[in-house]
Design a protein around this motif. Sequence first.
Motif, PDB file in Angstrom:
ATOM      1  N   LEU A 173       0.487  -1.295   0.185  1.00 12.07           N
ATOM      2  CA  LEU A 173      -0.413  -0.313  -0.056  1.00 12.07           C
ATOM      3  C   LEU A 173       0.621   1.311   0.128  1.00 12.07           C
ATOM      4  CD1 LEU A 173      -3.396  -0.547   2.435  1.00 12.07           C
ATOM      5  CD2 LEU A 173      -2.878  -0.142  -0.251  1.00 12.07           C
TER       6      LEU A 173
ATOM      7  N   ARG B  11      -6.302   4.110  -3.133  1.00 12.53           N
ATOM      8  CA  ARG B  11      -5.942   2.916  -2.106  1.00 12.53           C
ATOM      9  C   ARG B  11      -6.312   2.338  -3.804  1.00 12.53           C
ATOM     10  NH1 ARG B  11      -6.977  -0.799   1.822  1.00 12.53           N
ATOM     11  NH2 ARG B  11      -6.943  -2.801   1.393  1.00 12.53           N
TER      12      ARG B  11
ATOM     13  N   ASN C 122      -3.819 -11.953   1.656  1.00 11.87           N
ATOM     14  CA  ASN C 122      -2.488 -12.041   1.816  1.00 11.87           C
ATOM     15  C   ASN C 122      -1.213 -12.919   1.945  1.00 11.87           C
ATOM     16  OD1 ASN C 122      -5.161 -10.313   2.724  1.00 11.87           O
ATOM     17  ND2 ASN C 122      -3.102  -8.877   3.611  1.00 11.87           N
TER      18      ASN C 122
ATOM     19  N   GLY D  55       4.843  -1.656   3.539  1.00 14.94           N
ATOM     20  CA  GLY D  55       3.599  -1.542   4.083  1.00 14.94           C
ATOM     21  C   GLY D  55       2.473  -3.162   5.167  1.00 14.94           C
ATOM     22  N   MET D  56       2.993  -4.020   4.301  1.00 15.11           N
ATOM     23  CA  MET D  56       2.215  -5.635   4.632  1.00 15.11           C
ATOM     24  C   MET D  56       2.696  -5.725   6.187  1.00 15.11           C
ATOM     25  SD  MET D  56       3.376  -5.393   1.617  1.00 15.11           S
ATOM     26  CE  MET D  56       3.250  -6.415  -0.375  1.00 15.11           C
ATOM     27  N   VAL D  57       1.436  -6.161   6.944  1.00 15.44           N
ATOM     28  CA  VAL D  57       1.782  -5.980   8.130  1.00 15.44           C
ATOM     29  C   VAL D  57       2.156  -6.992   9.022  1.00 15.44           C
ATOM     30  CG1 VAL D  57      -0.894  -7.148   8.358  1.00 15.44           C
ATOM     31  CG2 VAL D  57      -0.320  -5.416   9.895  1.00 15.44           C
TER      32      VAL D  57
ATOM     33  N   ARG E 285       6.088  -6.300   9.096  1.00 16.78           N
ATOM     34  CA  ARG E 285       6.058  -4.896  10.057  1.00 16.78           C
ATOM     35  C   ARG E 285       6.048  -5.162  11.679  1.00 16.78           C
ATOM     36  NH1 ARG E 285       6.065  -0.086   7.396  1.00 16.78           N
ATOM     37  NH2 ARG E 285       4.575   0.476   9.080  1.00 16.78           N
TER      38      ARG E 285
ATOM     39  N   TYR F  94      -3.512   0.460  12.457  1.00 15.64           N
ATOM     40  CA  TYR F  94      -3.971   1.110  11.983  1.00 15.64           C
ATOM     41  C   TYR F  94      -5.554   0.849  12.059  1.00 15.64           C
ATOM     42  CZ  TYR F  94       0.820   1.918   9.643  1.00 15.64           C
ATOM     43  OH  TYR F  94       1.870   2.297   8.932  1.00 15.64           O
TER      44      TYR F  94
ATOM     45  N   GLN G  75     -10.827  -4.822  11.894  1.00 19.97           N
ATOM     46  CA  GLN G  75     -10.440  -4.853  10.622  1.00 19.97           C
ATOM     47  C   GLN G  75      -9.702  -6.614  10.653  1.00 19.97           C
ATOM     48  OE1 GLN G  75      -8.978  -2.650  12.124  1.00 19.97           O
ATOM     49  NE2 GLN G  75      -7.003  -2.465  10.232  1.00 19.97           N
TER      50      GLN G  75
ATOM     51  N   ILE H 256      -6.329  -7.231  13.271  1.00 21.38           N
ATOM     52  CA  ILE H 256      -5.494  -6.579  13.256  1.00 21.38           C
ATOM     53  C   ILE H 256      -4.493  -6.627  14.419  1.00 21.38           C
ATOM     54  CG2 ILE H 256      -4.119  -4.817  12.099  1.00 21.38           C
ATOM     55  CD1 ILE H 256      -5.070  -7.267  10.251  1.00 21.38           C
TER      56      ILE H 256
ATOM     57  N   TYR I 149      -1.819   6.158   5.993  1.00 23.43           N
ATOM     58  CA  TYR I 149      -2.120   6.238   4.267  1.00 23.43           C
ATOM     59  C   TYR I 149      -2.644   7.328   4.022  1.00 23.43           C
ATOM     60  CZ  TYR I 149      -2.377   1.001   5.613  1.00 23.43           C
ATOM     61  OH  TYR I 149      -1.990   0.379   5.602  1.00 23.43           O
TER      62      TYR I 149
ATOM     63  N   ASP J  50     -10.641   1.721   4.240  1.00 21.63           N
ATOM     64  CA  ASP J  50      -9.573  -0.352   4.756  1.00 21.63           C
ATOM     65  C   ASP J  50     -10.361  -0.943   3.904  1.00 21.63           C
ATOM     66  OD1 ASP J  50      -7.823  -1.761   4.785  1.00 21.63           O
ATOM     67  OD2 ASP J  50      -7.941  -1.272   7.334  1.00 21.63           O
TER      68      ASP J  50
HETATM   69  N1  UDP Z   1      -1.787  -2.195   9.028  1.00 28.79           N
HETATM   70  C1  UDP Z   1      -1.339  -1.885  10.450  1.00 28.79           C
HETATM   71  N2  UDP Z   1      -0.344  -1.525  10.273  1.00 28.79           N
HETATM   72  C2  UDP Z   1       0.613  -1.464   9.765  1.00 28.79           C
HETATM   73  C3  UDP Z   1       0.448  -1.847   8.434  1.00 28.79           C
HETATM   74  C4  UDP Z   1      -0.626  -2.838   8.109  1.00 28.79           C
HETATM   75  O1  UDP Z   1      -2.552  -1.757  11.538  1.00 28.79           O
HETATM   76  O2  UDP Z   1       1.328  -1.322  10.598  1.00 28.79           O
HETATM   77  C5  UDP Z   1      -2.826  -3.132   8.710  1.00 28.79           C
HETATM   78  C6  UDP Z   1      -3.870  -2.033   7.488  1.00 28.79           C
HETATM   79  O3  UDP Z   1      -4.374  -1.351   7.302  1.00 28.79           O
HETATM   80  C7  UDP Z   1      -4.836  -3.579   7.043  1.00 28.79           C
HETATM   81  C8  UDP Z   1      -3.923  -4.657   7.653  1.00 28.79           C
HETATM   82  O4  UDP Z   1      -2.797  -3.981   8.580  1.00 28.79           O
HETATM   83  O5  UDP Z   1      -6.559  -3.219   7.743  1.00 28.79           O
HETATM   84  C9  UDP Z   1      -3.192  -5.440   6.155  1.00 28.79           C
HETATM   85  O6  UDP Z   1      -2.704  -4.573   5.834  1.00 28.79           O
HETATM   86  P1  UDP Z   1      -1.526  -5.213   5.084  1.00 28.79           P
HETATM   87  O7  UDP Z   1      -0.782  -3.989   4.223  1.00 28.79           O
HETATM   88  O8  UDP Z   1      -0.623  -6.168   5.797  1.00 28.79           O
HETATM   89  O9  UDP Z   1      -2.412  -5.866   3.729  1.00 28.79           O
HETATM   90  P2  UDP Z   1      -3.618  -5.852   3.181  1.00 28.79           P
HETATM   91  O10 UDP Z   1      -4.622  -4.385   3.257  1.00 28.79           O
HETATM   92  O11 UDP Z   1      -3.468  -5.278   1.306  1.00 28.79           O
HETATM   93  O12 UDP Z   1      -4.762  -6.048   3.470  1.00 28.79           O
END
Ligand code: UDP
Length: 324
Positions: A82, A146, A178, A189-191, A194, A208, A213, A251, A277, A283
């Motif tokens: 992202l 997005r 995912n 960005g991948m959670v 991170r 976030y 979510q 999350i 973001y 989201d």
């Molecule tokens: N997210 C979060 N903290 C972070 C990175 C991502 O809370 O540091 C959240 C993001 O907003 C989303 C979920 O984790 O709701 C998954 O994010 P990711 O970018 O891994 O994948 P996608 O949004 O494509 O499912």
Amino acid sequence: MKILVTGGAGFIGSHLTERLLADGHEVTVLDLMTTGRAENLAPVADHPALSVIKGSVTNSSTVDRCVSSVDAVYHLAAAVGLFTILDKTLLSLRTNIRGTENVVDAAYRYGTRLLVASTSEVYGKNTKVGLTEDDDRIIGSPLVSRWSYAEAKAVDETLTHIYARELGLRAVIVRLFNTVGPRQSGRYGMVVPRFVGQALAGEPLTVYGTGQQIRCFCHVADVVPALIALLEDDTATAQVFNVGSSEQVTISDLAKRIIATTGSRSEITYVPYGEAYGEGYEDMLRRVPDCSRAEQQIGFRPRRTLDDIIASVVEDVTAQPLGA
Ligand code: UDP
């Protein structure tokens, strides 16, 4: 077989490339080496059946040259993450649309079988639990950057499908939900990487939004064999398949589980989406696949649990802190 993997130096592509080489194939990797990294291919760097070409799928003559000499193509190259999509929206859109058009068209002209990697992002705001391939893609406004990723991938899917149906291209489309595992970078960005990086560094885990979510994470080691089986299956041609896990997690709970697994003293901070973001961000609140089509077709059933996934990412990030 001679096989081209676009994006073969990326996270999923490098695992796929390793597997294909181990299975005795000759593999050419085409990768721009921006989000892809040479280190991802380090375990097979000296393999005699591997060649790596640095180049973009948006360059049609490069694509043409690569596709002309192979029997099959896995098209994984794309602008991903992202942070990338939001930071370089136009470039991402071009890469994801033009790149795929080049690959699809070349595969058609050379009679090469093709797998196109798509994404669960195409379901957009559809929060149905157990999304099936025929469910509606509810992509939001074009003013919300997005969704540009989902829009590009939706176009890619349609293009691939029409080439397959009208022109007989042997292509299959896979929507990945995912995918996670070793070598995935948190930089874009991948959670999971991170949170693991933050937990190991003793920094706060940045959740976030509300953290309510829901996502389902699937280990790359479960995804790679599914990609191979789908490409090799003639009866999968012209179809779309979800590939992912159905183990749901919020999350917020993901953050707690990563803290518990690492024994970290990190806290959790809740960051508004706008701060993370930019304003106007939307989201996906829930993204849960139904993968029965892939199960029926190739016996797909992910074996790794979320605990396995967290453990393997912790091990990877501990070994290579730069990976986070
Ligand atoms: N997210 C979060 N903290 C972070 C990175 C991502 O809370 O540091 C959240 C993001 O907003 C989303 C979920 O984790 O709701 C998954 O994010 P990711 O970018 O891994 O994948 P996608 O949004 O494509 O499912």
